[in-house]
Design a protein around this motif. Sequence first.
Motif: not given
Length: 168
Positions: A154-168
């Motif tokens: 749904y989000g415009l920055d889904s790729k960046t958010i997925l990277l943040l979640l994977l690195n958390a």
Amino acid sequence: ILAENVAVVRMLPRLPSLLNSYHHWLGGMPLQYASRRENLELVRTLINAGATAESISLIQVLRQIYDERFRRARDRPQLGRILMNLEMIRLLLKSGNRLCMCENEPYYAYPFQSHIGFATYMGDVELMKLFLEEKWKANACNICLKEAVSKLGYGLDSKTILLLLLNA
């Protein structure tokens, strides 16, 4: 508090028990009311006077802000993307608000349920970074992560958010 008069609130005696209790005319606690109204100065003043955000549901406050902004944006589409006030959210987190309250929260018929699910739904990278900061000492639970991943499309920055979640 109802009039959002910061100067008068500063003159009131410091009574944390009064500031941290429910008041029906505000529809909640004073800090919750000020947060819903997005009055950063009133939020700061209440916290300095002894109010804490421990029993405020951050996700409910964010939902109410989102609903109000969405209602306003529907009438004026030129307003663009809805962004949250990160400074106010940071103040609430410093004042004792817990990020993950999944087990304690009733389910609502909203498109998001958890804090990181909300940030993913909004496509707000800065809000996601704020929620994932290590100083809050709050790891996202399985419910939060599952919801965040399900909202990625749904989000415009889904790729960046997925990277943040994977690195958390």
